[in-house]
Motif scaffolding. Structure first.
Motif, PDB file in Angstrom:
ATOM      1  N   GLY A 101      18.847 -31.360  55.453  1.00  0.00           N
ATOM      2  CA  GLY A 101      17.474 -31.726  55.188  1.00  0.00           C
ATOM      3  C   GLY A 101      16.451 -30.638  55.411  1.00  0.00           C
ATOM      4  O   GLY A 101      15.255 -30.845  55.178  1.00  0.00           O
ATOM      5  N   ASN A 102      16.890 -29.487  55.873  1.00  0.00           N
ATOM      6  CA  ASN A 102      15.975 -28.365  56.101  1.00  0.00           C
ATOM      7  C   ASN A 102      16.014 -27.406  54.925  1.00  0.00           C
ATOM      8  O   ASN A 102      17.082 -27.051  54.442  1.00  0.00           O
ATOM      9  CB  ASN A 102      16.352 -27.620  57.371  1.00  0.00           C
ATOM     10  CG  ASN A 102      16.215 -28.500  58.596  1.00  0.00           C
ATOM     11  OD1 ASN A 102      15.184 -29.135  58.798  1.00  0.00           O
ATOM     12  ND2 ASN A 102      17.257 -28.568  59.400  1.00  0.00           N
ATOM     13  N   ASP A 103      14.843 -26.988  54.475  1.00  0.00           N
ATOM     14  CA  ASP A 103      14.726 -26.060  53.352  1.00  0.00           C
ATOM     15  C   ASP A 103      14.385 -24.666  53.840  1.00  0.00           C
ATOM     16  O   ASP A 103      13.491 -24.485  54.676  1.00  0.00           O
ATOM     17  CB  ASP A 103      13.628 -26.515  52.380  1.00  0.00           C
ATOM     18  CG  ASP A 103      14.137 -27.481  51.345  1.00  0.00           C
ATOM     19  OD1 ASP A 103      13.458 -28.504  51.114  1.00  0.00           O
ATOM     20  OD2 ASP A 103      15.208 -27.223  50.768  1.00  0.00           O
ATOM     21  N   TYR A 104      15.071 -23.684  53.273  1.00  0.00           N
ATOM     22  CA  TYR A 104      14.801 -22.285  53.553  1.00  0.00           C
ATOM     23  C   TYR A 104      14.585 -21.576  52.219  1.00  0.00           C
ATOM     24  O   TYR A 104      15.262 -21.880  51.233  1.00  0.00           O
ATOM     25  CB  TYR A 104      15.963 -21.642  54.312  1.00  0.00           C
ATOM     26  CG  TYR A 104      16.307 -22.376  55.594  1.00  0.00           C
ATOM     27  CD1 TYR A 104      17.282 -23.376  55.593  1.00  0.00           C
ATOM     28  CD2 TYR A 104      15.650 -22.089  56.786  1.00  0.00           C
ATOM     29  CE1 TYR A 104      17.593 -24.073  56.747  1.00  0.00           C
ATOM     30  CE2 TYR A 104      15.964 -22.787  57.954  1.00  0.00           C
ATOM     31  CZ  TYR A 104      16.931 -23.775  57.913  1.00  0.00           C
ATOM     32  OH  TYR A 104      17.230 -24.472  59.064  1.00  0.00           O
ATOM     33  N   TRP A 105      13.631 -20.633  52.209  1.00  0.00           N
ATOM     34  CA  TRP A 105      13.253 -19.971  50.962  1.00  0.00           C
ATOM     35  C   TRP A 105      13.297 -18.460  51.089  1.00  0.00           C
ATOM     36  O   TRP A 105      12.986 -17.909  52.155  1.00  0.00           O
ATOM     37  CB  TRP A 105      11.830 -20.383  50.566  1.00  0.00           C
ATOM     38  CG  TRP A 105      11.689 -21.833  50.240  1.00  0.00           C
ATOM     39  CD1 TRP A 105      11.317 -22.828  51.088  1.00  0.00           C
ATOM     40  CD2 TRP A 105      11.911 -22.449  48.971  1.00  0.00           C
ATOM     41  NE1 TRP A 105      11.309 -24.034  50.429  1.00  0.00           N
ATOM     42  CE2 TRP A 105      11.659 -23.826  49.126  1.00  0.00           C
ATOM     43  CE3 TRP A 105      12.301 -21.974  47.715  1.00  0.00           C
ATOM     44  CZ2 TRP A 105      11.794 -24.733  48.073  1.00  0.00           C
ATOM     45  CZ3 TRP A 105      12.428 -22.872  46.674  1.00  0.00           C
ATOM     46  CH2 TRP A 105      12.171 -24.246  46.853  1.00  0.00           C
ATOM     47  N   GLY A 106      13.650 -17.822  49.987  1.00  0.00           N
ATOM     48  CA  GLY A 106      13.535 -16.377  49.903  1.00  0.00           C
ATOM     49  C   GLY A 106      12.124 -15.992  49.511  1.00  0.00           C
ATOM     50  O   GLY A 106      11.261 -16.848  49.289  1.00  0.00           O
ATOM     51  N   GLN A 107      11.904 -14.683  49.394  1.00  0.00           N
ATOM     52  CA  GLN A 107      10.560 -14.191  49.103  1.00  0.00           C
ATOM     53  C   GLN A 107      10.242 -14.205  47.611  1.00  0.00           C
ATOM     54  O   GLN A 107       9.077 -14.059  47.232  1.00  0.00           O
ATOM     55  CB  GLN A 107      10.394 -12.755  49.649  1.00  0.00           C
ATOM     56  CG  GLN A 107      10.976 -11.654  48.782  1.00  0.00           C
ATOM     57  CD  GLN A 107      12.491 -11.574  48.815  1.00  0.00           C
ATOM     58  OE1 GLN A 107      13.149 -12.260  49.604  1.00  0.00           O
ATOM     59  NE2 GLN A 107      13.051 -10.725  47.976  1.00  0.00           N
TER      60      GLN A 107
END
Length: 115
Positions: A101-107
């Motif tokens: 449920g956790n979202d991580y994003w690149g640049q």
């Protein structure tokens, strides 16, 4: 902490191809969904494609048959092969990792399709 680093964007002519890569480092989740999203100027971020840990892909209708998502779990890397590119594919492409449920994003990496 999860760190996602994209590469492979650039300028390409209509009908051309590009391959994006996204390497994940830091906390490595054994089960996750990795994917690509894009955002064009003045538009909301939209889903391009996702892929599960087991390799099941999902694509936006606009890219089906032209884009292929894949992943190398040993390298914690996800790829997006983009063929038959169109001017409307121009956008900043973002790598995403979703785990528990956790979202991580690149640049983000810029893709420009223009003649």
């Amino acid at each position: 902490q999860v760190r996602l680093v994209e590469s492979g964007g650039g300028l390409v002519q209509p009908g051309g191809s590009l391959r994006l890569s996204c390497a994940s480092s830091g906390i490595i989740f054994s089960i996750n969904v990795m994917g690509w999203y894009r955002q064009a100027p003045g538009k909301q971020r939209e889903l391009v494609a996702t892929i599960t840990t087991g390799g099941s892909p999902n694509y936006a209708d606009s890219v089906k048959g032209r884009f292929t998502i894949s992943r190398d779990n040993a390298k914690n890397t996800v790829y997006l092969q983009m063929n038959s590119l169109k001017p409307e594919d121009t956008a900043v492409y973002y790598c995403n990792e979703n785990s528990f449920g956790n979202d991580y994003w690149g640049q983000g990496t810029q893709v420009t399709v223009s003649s």
